[in-house]
Design a protein around this motif. Structure first.
Motif, short mmCIF file in Angstrom:
data_model
loop_
_atom_site.label_atom_id
_atom_site.label_comp_id
_atom_site.label_asym_id
_atom_site.label_seq_id
_atom_site.Cartn_x
_atom_site.Cartn_y
_atom_site.Cartn_z
N HIS A 268 -7.18 -12.05 -3.95
CA HIS A 268 -7.47 -10.64 -3.63
C HIS A 268 -7.96 -10.51 -2.19
O HIS A 268 -7.55 -9.60 -1.45
N GLN A 269 -8.86 -11.39 -1.78
CA GLN A 269 -9.40 -11.33 -0.42
C GLN A 269 -8.34 -11.68 0.62
O GLN A 269 -8.31 -11.10 1.70
N GLN A 270 -7.45 -12.61 0.27
CA GLN A 270 -6.36 -12.92 1.19
C GLN A 270 -5.43 -11.72 1.37
O GLN A 270 -5.00 -11.43 2.50
N ALA A 271 -5.15 -11.02 0.28
CA ALA A 271 -4.32 -9.82 0.38
C ALA A 271 -5.00 -8.77 1.25
O ALA A 271 -4.36 -8.13 2.11
N ARG A 272 -6.30 -8.60 1.04
CA ARG A 272 -7.05 -7.62 1.85
C ARG A 272 -7.10 -8.04 3.32
O ARG A 272 -7.08 -7.20 4.21
N PHE A 273 -7.18 -9.33 3.55
CA PHE A 273 -7.20 -9.83 4.93
C PHE A 273 -5.92 -9.43 5.65
O PHE A 273 -5.95 -8.91 6.77
N TYR A 274 -4.77 -9.64 5.01
CA TYR A 274 -3.50 -9.30 5.66
C TYR A 274 -3.31 -7.79 5.78
O TYR A 274 -2.78 -7.30 6.79
N SER A 275 -3.75 -7.03 4.79
CA SER A 275 -3.66 -5.58 4.93
C SER A 275 -4.60 -5.08 6.03
O SER A 275 -4.28 -4.13 6.75
N TYR B 2 2.46 -8.34 8.49
CA TYR B 2 1.17 -8.45 7.80
C TYR B 2 1.18 -7.66 6.48
O TYR B 2 0.68 -8.15 5.46
N ALA B 3 1.75 -6.47 6.53
CA ALA B 3 1.79 -5.64 5.32
C ALA B 3 2.65 -6.30 4.24
O ALA B 3 2.31 -6.26 3.05
N ARG B 4 3.75 -6.92 4.64
CA ARG B 4 4.60 -7.63 3.67
C ARG B 4 3.83 -8.80 3.05
O ARG B 4 3.95 -9.06 1.84
N LEU C 119 1.45 -7.50 0.47
CA LEU C 119 2.15 -7.08 -0.74
C LEU C 119 2.62 -8.28 -1.55
O LEU C 119 2.52 -8.29 -2.78
N THR C 120 3.12 -9.30 -0.88
CA THR C 120 3.58 -10.51 -1.58
C THR C 120 2.45 -11.15 -2.37
O THR C 120 2.62 -11.53 -3.54
N ILE C 121 1.27 -11.26 -1.76
CA ILE C 121 0.12 -11.84 -2.46
C ILE C 121 -0.31 -10.95 -3.62
O ILE C 121 -0.63 -11.43 -4.72
N SER C 122 -0.26 -9.64 -3.41
CA SER C 122 -0.63 -8.70 -4.48
C SER C 122 0.29 -8.87 -5.68
O SER C 122 -0.17 -8.85 -6.84
N GLU C 123 1.57 -9.02 -5.42
CA GLU C 123 2.54 -9.21 -6.51
C GLU C 123 2.32 -10.55 -7.20
O GLU C 123 2.51 -10.68 -8.41
N GLN C 124 1.90 -11.55 -6.44
CA GLN C 124 1.60 -12.86 -7.02
C GLN C 124 0.41 -12.76 -7.98
O GLN C 124 0.41 -13.37 -9.05
N ALA D 186 0.11 -1.19 -5.58
CA ALA D 186 0.30 0.19 -5.10
C ALA D 186 -0.31 0.37 -3.72
O ALA D 186 0.31 0.97 -2.82
N SER D 187 -1.52 -0.17 -3.53
CA SER D 187 -2.21 -0.04 -2.25
C SER D 187 -1.41 -0.68 -1.12
O SER D 187 -1.28 -0.12 -0.03
N ASN D 188 -0.86 -1.85 -1.38
CA ASN D 188 -0.14 -2.57 -0.32
C ASN D 188 1.30 -2.10 -0.15
O ASN D 188 1.88 -2.29 0.92
N ARG D 189 1.88 -1.47 -1.15
CA ARG D 189 3.13 -0.74 -0.92
C ARG D 189 2.86 0.41 0.05
O ARG D 189 3.68 0.69 0.92
N PHE D 190 1.72 1.06 -0.13
CA PHE D 190 1.33 2.13 0.80
C PHE D 190 1.15 1.58 2.21
O PHE D 190 1.66 2.16 3.19
N THR D 191 0.46 0.45 2.34
CA THR D 191 0.24 -0.15 3.66
C THR D 191 1.56 -0.48 4.33
O THR D 191 1.74 -0.23 5.53
N LEU D 192 2.51 -1.01 3.57
CA LEU D 192 3.83 -1.32 4.12
C LEU D 192 4.56 -0.06 4.55
O LEU D 192 5.17 -0.01 5.62
#
Length: 327
Positions: free
Chosen positions: A87-94, A115-117, A120-125, A133-139
């Protein structure tokens, strides 16, 4: 560590309410509590520390303090790799994507998309549906800054669908707001009208001045496009009043309308004022040709030069603004 987490969560809530000073104080208190802890080596301590730091980055983002964002993200990159949860790694890239948008004044870059991709990849993992949803928005926003409107629209529509599925009102509001921005840039009045009809209830329920202002600005645009200039002017002023004490960077949604209508009605002083608002460093970077005309107009006005020169440069900026889809 429990008290540090309490203050960190309070700080996060303050940030979401746009109460940045209070957020900073709460996050600072959380940081002091952690610093005073005897064990700085445990995984639990590092997890709490990273939550505080990522919270500080988000708080700085809304204040356009990108240099502080950059400093924090650079300082925690090794900890993220060694101790950060997924979760923190995903937030770091976003957060890196958010930094890219802040630093470029929302002109964006391919790095921001990358970075946004990754986020999102980590979020899906992980499989966390709200984080997806949040990182689809960021992308989607990373694509929007680059004016890749089709890709942006697809990502934001996907973010909206996922946010509706998981019941995240916050993401629904942000996604639909910028979907409407894309529809405006495309000049699609029908879709803007349909989207506003669907979204205005939840926007009013949440009550964020950012998105209340954007909603009123979009209603103003519809009135403007229909030729109802008095109504457009009233609604655009209403939008601006939501934003005037905030650092919302997309005030162009109302400012172009205000500039065009006031100039058309011979109120050159007000038109220049709206041009100056768009040139504020916290506002989105407009295309160079547009900014050049706005800059000349405001500088000539300040130096009490020829009004005809001011008016001509504002008209040139408006012509280009229409070509770019701002009006």
């Amino acid at each position: 560590l429990s008290m540090a987490r309490v203050h960190q969560k309070i700080g996060k809530n303050w940030t979401r309410q746009l109460r940045f000073k209070e957020a900073s104080l709460s996050l600072g208190t959380a940081e002091e509590i952690l610093q005073a802890a005897s064990d700085h080596d445990g995984a639990e301590w590092h997890a709490a520390w990273l939550e505080i730091k990522l919270g500080q980055v988000e708080n700085f983002y809304f204040q356009h303090r990108w240099s502080e964002m950059e400093e924090i993200l650079d300082s925690i990159k090794d900890q993220i790799k060694q101790y950060g949860s997924l979760h923190q790694q995903a937030r770091f890239y976003s957060s890196l994507a958010m930094l890219d948008s802040n630093r470029t004044r929302y002109a964006g870059s391919e790095d921001g998309v990358t970075y946004a991709r990754q986020a999102l990849t980590i979020s899906e993992q992980i499989g966390d549906q709200e984080l997806i949803a949040s990182n689809r928005f960021t992308l989607g926003m990373a694509f929007l800054w680059l004016r890749k409107l089709e890709e942006a629209e697809s990502a934001l529509a996907s973010a909206l669908a996922k946010a509706e599925e998981v019941g995240s009102l916050r993401i629904q509001i942000t996604a639909v707001t910028y979907l409407i921005t894309i529809q405006r840039l495309k000049g699609d009045e029908t879709k803007v009208q349909q989207s506003l009809a669907k979204a205005q209830g939840c926007i009013r329920q949440e009550g964020s001045p950012f998105y209340m202002g954007a909603m009123e600005a979009n209603f103003a645009w519809l009135a403007y496009r229909a030729g109802h200039k008095d109504e457009a002017l009233l609604l655009a002023h209403k939008a601006f009043n939501y934003w005037k004490d905030l650092t919302y960077p997309f005030q162009w949604q109302a400012l172009w309308l205000l500039l065009d209508i006031t100039l058309e009605r011979g109120d050159l002083e007000s038109a220049v004022k709206w041009a100056q608002c768009m040139l504020h460093p916290f506002q989105i970077k407009l295309p160079d040709a547009i900014e050049d005309h706005l800059t000349v107009a405001t500088e000539v006005w300040t130096e009490q030069g020829e009004q005809a020169n001011v008016e001509e440069n504002l008209k040139q900026a408006l012509t280009l603004a229409k070509e770019y889809g701002y009006l």
